[in-house]
Scaffold this active site. Structure first.
Site, PDB file in Angstrom:
ATOM      1  N   ARG A   1      48.369  34.275  20.452  1.00 37.26           N
ATOM      2  CA  ARG A   1      48.383  35.155  19.275  1.00 37.26           C
ATOM      3  C   ARG A   1      49.336  36.341  19.435  1.00 37.26           C
ATOM      4  NH1 ARG A   1      43.862  35.251  16.162  1.00 37.26           N
ATOM      5  NH2 ARG A   1      42.639  34.615  17.960  1.00 37.26           N
TER       6      ARG A   1
ATOM      7  N   TYR B   1      47.829  30.496  14.722  1.00 36.35           N
ATOM      8  CA  TYR B   1      46.705  29.679  14.220  1.00 36.35           C
ATOM      9  C   TYR B   1      46.706  29.581  12.694  1.00 36.35           C
ATOM     10  CZ  TYR B   1      45.438  30.699  19.019  1.00 36.35           C
ATOM     11  OH  TYR B   1      45.474  30.843  20.378  1.00 36.35           O
TER      12      TYR B   1
ATOM     13  N   GLU C   1      48.398  33.523  29.613  1.00 36.83           N
ATOM     14  CA  GLU C   1      48.656  32.536  28.548  1.00 36.83           C
ATOM     15  C   GLU C   1      48.515  33.167  27.177  1.00 36.83           C
ATOM     16  OE1 GLU C   1      45.446  29.932  29.391  1.00 36.83           O
ATOM     17  OE2 GLU C   1      46.631  28.631  30.669  1.00 36.83           O
ATOM     18  N   PRO C   2      49.380  34.093  26.795  1.00 37.97           N
ATOM     19  CA  PRO C   2      49.253  34.673  25.463  1.00 37.97           C
ATOM     20  C   PRO C   2      49.681  33.692  24.376  1.00 37.97           C
ATOM     21  CG  PRO C   2      51.169  35.572  26.598  1.00 37.97           C
ATOM     22  CD  PRO C   2      50.513  34.638  27.561  1.00 37.97           C
TER      23      PRO C   2
ATOM     24  N   TYR D   1      36.805  32.011   9.869  1.00 36.61           N
ATOM     25  CA  TYR D   1      36.334  33.141  10.704  1.00 36.61           C
ATOM     26  C   TYR D   1      36.139  34.430   9.917  1.00 36.61           C
ATOM     27  CZ  TYR D   1      39.100  30.305  14.073  1.00 36.61           C
ATOM     28  OH  TYR D   1      39.685  29.312  14.816  1.00 36.61           O
TER      29      TYR D   1
ATOM     30  N   CYS E   1      40.214  22.986  -3.895  1.00 39.29           N
ATOM     31  CA  CYS E   1      39.006  22.795  -4.682  1.00 39.29           C
ATOM     32  C   CYS E   1      37.781  23.210  -3.858  1.00 39.29           C
ATOM     33  CB  CYS E   1      38.941  21.329  -5.091  1.00 39.29           C
ATOM     34  SG  CYS E   1      37.809  21.069  -6.431  1.00 39.29           S
TER      35      CYS E   1
ATOM     36  N   ARG F   1      42.027  30.544   8.484  1.00 37.97           N
ATOM     37  CA  ARG F   1      41.302  31.578   9.239  1.00 37.97           C
ATOM     38  C   ARG F   1      40.362  32.423   8.381  1.00 37.97           C
ATOM     39  NH1 ARG F   1      43.119  35.193  11.900  1.00 37.97           N
ATOM     40  NH2 ARG F   1      41.837  34.974  13.762  1.00 37.97           N
TER      41      ARG F   1
HETATM   42  C1  PLP Z   1      42.680  28.482  27.666  1.00 36.87           C
HETATM   43  C2  PLP Z   1      43.322  29.329  26.653  1.00 36.87           C
HETATM   44  N1  PLP Z   1      44.439  29.994  26.974  1.00 36.87           N
HETATM   45  C3  PLP Z   1      45.086  30.765  26.076  1.00 36.87           C
HETATM   46  C4  PLP Z   1      44.598  30.916  24.793  1.00 36.87           C
HETATM   47  C5  PLP Z   1      45.372  31.787  23.863  1.00 36.87           C
HETATM   48  O1  PLP Z   1      44.610  32.795  23.347  1.00 36.87           O
HETATM   49  P1  PLP Z   1      45.263  33.909  22.416  1.00 36.87           P
HETATM   50  O2  PLP Z   1      45.977  33.200  21.322  1.00 36.87           O
HETATM   51  O3  PLP Z   1      44.097  34.667  21.938  1.00 36.87           O
HETATM   52  O4  PLP Z   1      46.187  34.701  23.260  1.00 36.87           O
HETATM   53  C6  PLP Z   1      43.428  30.268  24.417  1.00 36.87           C
HETATM   54  C7  PLP Z   1      42.818  30.467  23.092  1.00 36.87           C
HETATM   55  O5  PLP Z   1      41.894  31.256  22.957  1.00 36.87           O
HETATM   56  C8  PLP Z   1      42.775  29.443  25.366  1.00 36.87           C
HETATM   57  O6  PLP Z   1      41.676  28.781  25.058  1.00 36.87           O
HETATM   58  N1  LYS Z   2      42.035  29.433  16.347  1.00 37.40           N
HETATM   59  C1  LYS Z   2      41.422  30.683  16.679  1.00 37.40           C
HETATM   60  C2  LYS Z   2      41.490  31.032  18.096  1.00 37.40           C
HETATM   61  C3  LYS Z   2      41.174  29.934  19.014  1.00 37.40           C
HETATM   62  C4  LYS Z   2      41.873  30.190  20.258  1.00 37.40           C
HETATM   63  C5  LYS Z   2      42.048  28.966  21.092  1.00 37.40           C
HETATM   64  N2  LYS Z   2      41.202  28.942  22.249  1.00 37.40           N
HETATM   65  C6  LYS Z   2      41.932  31.770  15.761  1.00 37.40           C
HETATM   66  O1  LYS Z   2      42.583  31.519  14.813  1.00 37.40           O
HETATM   67  O2  LYS Z   2      41.692  32.910  15.953  1.00 37.40           O
END
Ligand code: PLP
Ligand code: LYS
Length: 440
Positions: free
Chosen positions: A294, A391, A291-292, A335, A362, A331
């Site tokens: 990012r 994200y 499940e990619p 983070y 603000c 982000r």
């Molecule tokens: C269950 C699950 N699958 C897939 C992802 C996708 O992760 P990434 O965007 O790091 O590939 C996430 C987010 O971390 C997740 O929580």
């Molecule tokens: N939203 C986060 C990652 C969360 C991934 C979802 N489980 C980010 O920007 O890095």
């Protein structure tokens, strides 16, 4: 300078992406503007698929749509033959509006409601990734009510949590997600779902974290899972048909990041599963799903901002403000995420100053980049922040009643607006003025 995908410097010294001039696009569509390099997304999608095909393994690559979802994005993912991971009724609705085949949709989430689950089952989603005991009871009710067999994966928490460069192993993982492997929850859940004839227990799911740069966390998780499958084979005569190993493959936001090529994660996973399968004589390799999120869209996205005010505090800091910020990219604030940026209309000019890029909200913490070397800039210039595709837009908000930006896809000299910029009217469309004299 670390240009990604099709990004390059044009003869006019502008940043070009997908054969289009980002400065011209900024003028045409306004700023902030999200641009997506469609070829890069396609190449990544194909690279992931190829890694499985080369090893001859049954697979599904499901795009984790939380990274960036829109109808056009889902159409692109469908066209590339990937599956889709959704985590809410809203993501599912968007996918169905995009006519994404329901049977390739996997529904995730730690608190799916009765209504969301019923919606998903009526739509005919491919599987539900079951997260907890409450959800099992909801699904039993809905399956009986609709008289439908439900394909499920059990989300397991293997006690491994991976972070960028390292991974920690905890006896009992403190996570809101999934059934814990170490404390018997996973066994109890499996026993429960196997006993209900309305379920087809396809297999298991496991996701160890995000922005991971090494393969060890994944291989360790696989080792733990397959040791557990040995126990399940003995106690329940059960072996999964599907093992979903989640996402989390890292990308290079800045030169400090050292991710592997996306396919390398997949190859390491397949090899480890192959090794583990030696414990299971006569069993077929399960189908492997990933499940990619990012790694499919992160470095394909660039945000173009207009530069506005500047404030120099002698000997302290030089602030350069842009017309967006934490509303389109939270982000850095959330983070401490780091990004690289360029002056999109001065790609030939050398850095002449160290500045900090501030957003327009603000909030003192609304900073996009704390220290970056840039050429001298004015309010006629455009700043391009790279690697904002994951994200960014999907976590955007209307804080300070700022409109969400437009999104444009680019490829081979073509552009298409895929999400319109919000208008002031959009911002108030759900507001209801006081009508009675009760409150006024
Ligand atoms: C269950 C699950 N699958 C897939 C992802 C996708 O992760 P990434 O965007 O790091 O590939 C996430 C987010 O971390 C997740 O929580
Ligand atoms: N939203 C986060 C990652 C969360 C991934 C979802 N489980 C980010 O920007 O890095």
């Amino acid at each position: 300078m670390n240009l990604h995908g099709t990004a390059q410097i044009g003869q006019n010294h502008h940043l070009w992406i997908g054969g289009t001039d980002t400065v011209e696009l900024a003028k045409k569509y306004g700023t902030p503007l999200y641009l997506y390099d469609v070829s890069l997304i396609k190449n990544r999608a194909r690279g992931f698929k190829r890694a499985f095909q080369e090893k001859g393994v049954g697979f599904q690559v499901a795009y984790a749509s939380k990274a960036f979802s829109s109808i056009a994005m889902f159409q692109l993912i469908e066209q590339e033959g990937l599956s889709l991971d959704v985590v809410s009724g809203g993501e599912l609705f968007t996918a169905l509006q995009a006519e994404f085949p329901a049977e390739r949709i996997h529904f995730h989430g730690n608190n799916k409601s009765y209504e969301e689950l019923e919606f998903a089952l009526n739509a005919g989603v491919g599987c539900i990734v079951v997260d907890n005991f409450f959800e099992i009871s909801l699904l039993k009710m809905i399956s009986s009510k609709l008289d439908k067999k439900v394909n499920i994966l059990l989300r397991l928490t293997p006690g491994i949590e991976a972070h960028t460069h390292d991974y920690i192993i905890t006896g009992q993982e403190d996570s809101k997600f999934g059934f814990d492997l170490g404390n018997g929850q996973a066994d109890k859940a499996l026993e429960d779902v196997l006993a209900f004839e309305g379920f087809r227990v396809l297999g298991i799911h496991c996701h160890i974290g995000s922005q991971i740069f090494e393969t060890e966390g994944f291989t360790l998780a696989i080792e733990k899972l397959f040791s557990h499958f040995k126990k399940w084979e003995e106690s329940f005569k059960y072996f999964p048909e599907v093992v979903n190993l989640g996402g989390g493959f890292g990308i290079q936001y800045t030169s400090e990041d050292t991710p592997l090529a996306p396919e390398q994660y997949v190859t390491a996973m397949i090899d480890e599963v192959g090794k583990q399968m030696r414990r299971f004589e006569g069993r077929d390799l399960p189908e492997l799903w990933i499940e990619p999120g990012r790694s499919l869209v992160g470095d394909a996205g660039t945000t173009i901002y207009s530069i506005g005010s500047q404030k120099e505090i002698e000997g302290v800091r030089h602030y350069v403000s842009v017309d967006g910020g934490m509303t389109d990219n939270i982000r850095p604030a959330l983070y401490q995420a780091k990004y690289e940026a360029y002056v999109a209309n001065k790609m030939n000019e050398k850095p002449a100053q160290t500045v900090s890029i501030a957003g327009k909200c603000c909030e003192s913490g609304d900073m996009l980049i704390w220290d970056i070397d840039l050429p001298i800039v004015t309010d006629n210039d455009y700043l391009a922040v790279s690697c904002t595709g994951a994200y960014g837009y999907s976590m955007a908000s209307n804080y300070n009643r700022i409109q969400r930006p437009a999104v444009v896809f680019v490829e081979n000299g073509e552009e298409q607006l895929v999400v319109k910029r919000e208008t002031y009217e959009d911002l108030i469309k759900n507001d209801i003025p006081l009508k009675t004299n009760v409150f006024v």
